[in-house]
Design a protein around this motif. Structure first.
Motif, PDB file in Angstrom:
ATOM      1  N   LEU A 174      90.762  45.378  59.140  1.00 20.87           N
ATOM      2  CA  LEU A 174      89.719  44.740  58.336  1.00 20.87           C
ATOM      3  C   LEU A 174      88.394  44.664  59.093  1.00 20.87           C
ATOM      4  O   LEU A 174      87.338  44.982  58.543  1.00 20.87           O
ATOM      5  N   PHE A 175      88.409  44.229  60.350  1.00 16.56           N
ATOM      6  CA  PHE A 175      87.165  44.070  61.100  1.00 16.56           C
ATOM      7  C   PHE A 175      86.428  45.396  61.242  1.00 16.56           C
ATOM      8  O   PHE A 175      85.200  45.453  61.128  1.00 16.56           O
ATOM      9  N   LYS A 176      87.177  46.467  61.474  1.00 16.72           N
ATOM     10  CA  LYS A 176      86.538  47.776  61.596  1.00 16.72           C
ATOM     11  C   LYS A 176      86.105  48.310  60.232  1.00 16.72           C
ATOM     12  O   LYS A 176      85.061  48.966  60.113  1.00 16.72           O
ATOM     13  N   LEU A 177      86.896  48.026  59.220  1.00 16.22           N
ATOM     14  CA  LEU A 177      86.554  48.451  57.863  1.00 16.22           C
ATOM     15  C   LEU A 177      85.259  47.777  57.420  1.00 16.22           C
ATOM     16  O   LEU A 177      84.338  48.430  56.911  1.00 16.22           O
ATOM     17  N   ASN A 178      85.175  46.478  57.627  1.00 15.32           N
ATOM     18  CA  ASN A 178      84.003  45.710  57.210  1.00 15.32           C
ATOM     19  C   ASN A 178      82.732  46.164  57.935  1.00 15.32           C
ATOM     20  O   ASN A 178      81.632  46.056  57.389  1.00 15.32           O
ATOM     21  N   ALA A 179      82.892  46.680  59.158  1.00 14.04           N
ATOM     22  CA  ALA A 179      81.736  47.094  59.963  1.00 14.04           C
ATOM     23  C   ALA A 179      81.209  48.480  59.581  1.00 14.04           C
ATOM     24  O   ALA A 179      80.117  48.864  60.024  1.00 14.04           O
TER      25      ALA A 179
ATOM     26  N   TRP B  77      82.596  32.157  64.892  1.00 11.67           N
ATOM     27  CA  TRP B  77      81.797  33.383  64.824  1.00 11.67           C
ATOM     28  C   TRP B  77      81.468  33.796  63.393  1.00 11.67           C
ATOM     29  O   TRP B  77      80.440  34.416  63.145  1.00 11.67           O
ATOM     30  N   ILE B  78      82.367  33.514  62.457  1.00  9.19           N
ATOM     31  CA  ILE B  78      82.185  33.947  61.072  1.00  9.19           C
ATOM     32  C   ILE B  78      81.363  32.905  60.324  1.00  9.19           C
ATOM     33  O   ILE B  78      81.680  31.714  60.346  1.00  9.19           O
ATOM     34  N   LYS B  79      80.326  33.338  59.658  1.00 10.62           N
ATOM     35  CA  LYS B  79      79.359  32.423  59.039  1.00 10.62           C
ATOM     36  C   LYS B  79      79.994  31.452  58.050  1.00 10.62           C
ATOM     37  O   LYS B  79      79.712  30.265  58.059  1.00 10.62           O
ATOM     38  N   ASP B  80      80.836  31.945  57.165  1.00 13.39           N
ATOM     39  CA  ASP B  80      81.407  31.112  56.096  1.00 13.39           C
ATOM     40  C   ASP B  80      82.922  31.097  56.239  1.00 13.39           C
ATOM     41  O   ASP B  80      83.635  31.806  55.535  1.00 13.39           O
ATOM     42  N   ALA B  81      83.423  30.288  57.185  1.00 11.45           N
ATOM     43  CA  ALA B  81      84.861  30.300  57.491  1.00 11.45           C
ATOM     44  C   ALA B  81      85.431  28.899  57.581  1.00 11.45           C
ATOM     45  O   ALA B  81      84.751  27.941  57.960  1.00 11.45           O
ATOM     46  N   GLY B  82      86.713  28.773  57.205  1.00 12.14           N
ATOM     47  CA  GLY B  82      87.446  27.527  57.325  1.00 12.14           C
ATOM     48  C   GLY B  82      88.824  27.818  57.880  1.00 12.14           C
ATOM     49  O   GLY B  82      89.349  28.926  57.709  1.00 12.14           O
TER      50      GLY B  82
ATOM     51  N   GLY C 263      92.626  40.910  67.156  1.00 11.65           N
ATOM     52  CA  GLY C 263      91.237  41.361  67.230  1.00 11.65           C
ATOM     53  C   GLY C 263      90.553  40.956  68.514  1.00 11.65           C
ATOM     54  O   GLY C 263      89.623  41.621  68.966  1.00 11.65           O
ATOM     55  N   ILE C 264      91.007  39.853  69.109  1.00  8.26           N
ATOM     56  CA  ILE C 264      90.428  39.396  70.374  1.00  8.26           C
ATOM     57  C   ILE C 264      91.365  39.799  71.513  1.00  8.26           C
ATOM     58  O   ILE C 264      92.551  39.485  71.489  1.00  8.26           O
ATOM     59  N   MET C 265      90.826  40.500  72.484  1.00  6.27           N
ATOM     60  CA  MET C 265      91.660  40.938  73.603  1.00  6.27           C
ATOM     61  C   MET C 265      91.880  39.781  74.578  1.00  6.27           C
ATOM     62  O   MET C 265      90.906  39.179  75.059  1.00  6.27           O
TER      63      MET C 265
ATOM     64  N   ALA D 135      82.936  41.609  68.803  1.00 11.99           N
ATOM     65  CA  ALA D 135      81.600  41.840  68.246  1.00 11.99           C
ATOM     66  C   ALA D 135      81.660  42.139  66.755  1.00 11.99           C
ATOM     67  O   ALA D 135      80.771  41.739  65.993  1.00 11.99           O
ATOM     68  N   LEU D 136      82.723  42.821  66.328  1.00 12.35           N
ATOM     69  CA  LEU D 136      82.846  43.179  64.907  1.00 12.35           C
ATOM     70  C   LEU D 136      83.294  41.994  64.061  1.00 12.35           C
ATOM     71  O   LEU D 136      82.945  41.910  62.883  1.00 12.35           O
ATOM     72  N   ILE D 137      84.045  41.082  64.656  1.00 16.82           N
ATOM     73  CA  ILE D 137      84.491  39.890  63.921  1.00 16.82           C
ATOM     74  C   ILE D 137      83.275  39.108  63.434  1.00 16.82           C
ATOM     75  O   ILE D 137      83.259  38.562  62.326  1.00 16.82           O
ATOM     76  N   ARG D 138      82.239  39.080  64.233  1.00 14.32           N
ATOM     77  CA  ARG D 138      81.010  38.359  63.894  1.00 14.32           C
ATOM     78  C   ARG D 138      80.293  38.940  62.676  1.00 14.32           C
ATOM     79  O   ARG D 138      79.438  38.284  62.077  1.00 14.32           O
ATOM     80  N   LYS D 139      80.620  40.169  62.313  1.00 11.55           N
ATOM     81  CA  LYS D 139      79.951  40.829  61.189  1.00 11.55           C
ATOM     82  C   LYS D 139      80.586  40.488  59.842  1.00 11.55           C
ATOM     83  O   LYS D 139      80.057  40.869  58.796  1.00 11.55           O
ATOM     84  N   LEU D 140      81.714  39.783  59.869  1.00 13.68           N
ATOM     85  CA  LEU D 140      82.376  39.406  58.621  1.00 13.68           C
ATOM     86  C   LEU D 140      81.560  38.292  57.966  1.00 13.68           C
ATOM     87  O   LEU D 140      81.480  37.186  58.494  1.00 13.68           O
ATOM     88  N   SER D 141      80.953  38.591  56.819  1.00 18.13           N
ATOM     89  CA  SER D 141      80.039  37.640  56.192  1.00 18.13           C
ATOM     90  C   SER D 141      80.551  37.060  54.879  1.00 18.13           C
ATOM     91  O   SER D 141      79.963  36.114  54.356  1.00 18.13           O
ATOM     92  N   CYS D 142      81.632  37.592  54.335  1.00 17.19           N
ATOM     93  CA  CYS D 142      82.161  37.059  53.081  1.00 17.19           C
ATOM     94  C   CYS D 142      82.893  35.740  53.350  1.00 17.19           C
ATOM     95  O   CYS D 142      83.282  35.460  54.497  1.00 17.19           O
ATOM     96  N   PRO D 143      83.093  34.897  52.331  1.00 18.45           N
ATOM     97  CA  PRO D 143      83.871  33.664  52.524  1.00 18.45           C
ATOM     98  C   PRO D 143      85.243  33.992  53.130  1.00 18.45           C
ATOM     99  O   PRO D 143      85.930  34.891  52.636  1.00 18.45           O
ATOM    100  N   THR D 144      85.597  33.298  54.187  1.00 18.87           N
ATOM    101  CA  THR D 144      86.806  33.645  54.947  1.00 18.87           C
ATOM    102  C   THR D 144      87.661  32.413  55.204  1.00 18.87           C
ATOM    103  O   THR D 144      87.159  31.363  55.606  1.00 18.87           O
ATOM    104  N   LEU D 145      88.964  32.568  54.969  1.00 13.94           N
ATOM    105  CA  LEU D 145      89.933  31.515  55.269  1.00 13.94           C
ATOM    106  C   LEU D 145      90.837  31.993  56.394  1.00 13.94           C
ATOM    107  O   LEU D 145      91.383  33.092  56.335  1.00 13.94           O
ATOM    108  N   LEU D 146      90.970  31.172  57.424  1.00  8.63           N
ATOM    109  CA  LEU D 146      91.886  31.474  58.519  1.00  8.63           C
ATOM    110  C   LEU D 146      93.109  30.577  58.399  1.00  8.63           C
ATOM    111  O   LEU D 146      92.982  29.361  58.217  1.00  8.63           O
TER     112      LEU D 146
END
Length: 254
Positions: free
Chosen positions: A98-103, A221-226, A121-123, A190-201
């Protein structure tokens, strides 16, 4: 259902009608683990879940892949099914895709919402002890691979690999082992930060594969996340606490 993508017969599930929800499974898993989620969400949505190449009932790729190859595969899969707008639920390795797809730039579709369940996604940072252990292993492997020692001890390198390797690595075919090495050695922070859609973790607080600290970092890192934490659950929180997870999915996805 079966669809062919670049000569690979891809097994996938499609149930329900309405807005599309794409499910991307984790490493070593397959779409059967999503049965509960599919049954829950297909009441109001069109749920689509492919076995990615090398997993479940889909054949492995002809050669070792990188995460970008799986992204190419998903793009072609979505195009074949004529999907232009969707929400996505990922688990573990599916998060990397997903992170690479979104980027990717100029994608022919829109990702409406994203759900990250115990996502990779995080090493992780290696400790000094782990670094030394890896260095010793590589040195011993080179020495035991010399012609004379390999002749005298033909199974030595394989025995060392089995002792060091994870279950995922040891249980994989040579092609998928090489793929796993390529996949896990890439940091996507770095790519995780580019996810801008509403996100639920959604995360298990006992997850040792992708620890809760990763979830908290992603949330920041994600603008709209919970974040929803499943107390007492591990890396497969959606299987260990289905009631809580399904409830969170219903509320978030509508």
């Amino acid at each position: 259902m079966i669809v062919k993508i670049d000569q690979i017969a891809v097994n996938y599930i499609e149930e329900g009608e309405g807005d599309v929800i794409l499910l991307l499974h984790g490493w070593g898993a397959n779409i059967t683990l999503f049965k509960g989620i599919i049954e829950t969400l297909s009441e109001r949505h069109r749920v689509i879940a492919p076995d990615m190449p090398g997993f479940g009932r889909t054949a492995e790729p002809p050669e070792p892949w990188y995460v970008d190859d799986y992204v190419d595969f998903i793009i072609k899969f979505l195009d074949r099914l004529q999907i232009r707008e969707f929400s996505v639920i990922v688990h573990s390795f599916g998060g990397r895709v997903l992170f690479k797809l979104n980027a990717r730039e100029n994608l022919p579709y829109m990702i409406k919402k994203a759900v990250l369940i115990d996502s990779a996604g995080i090493m992780p940072k290696k400790t000094w002890k782990q670094k030394m252990s890896l260095r010793l292993y590589k040195t011993a492997s080179r020495i035991m691979s010399t012609k004379i020692l390999h002749f005298l001890y033909p199974d030595a390198v394989e025995d060392m690999r089995k002792k060091r390797g994870s279950a995922d690595y040891n249980n994989a075919t040579p092609t998928m082992r090489a793929t796993l090495v390529r996949v896990v050695n890439e940091d996507l922070s770095a790519l995780i930060r580019k996810l801008s859609c509403p996100t639920l973790l959604i995360w298990g607080d006992q997850d040792t594969a992708t620890p809760l600290a990763d979830a908290k970092a992603m949330e920041s890192w994600i603008k709209d996340a919970g974040l929803v934490v499943c107390e007492g659950a591990g890396h497969y929180s959606f299987l260990e606490q289905p009631g809580k997870v399904h409830g969170a999915l219903r509320a978030f996805l509508g």
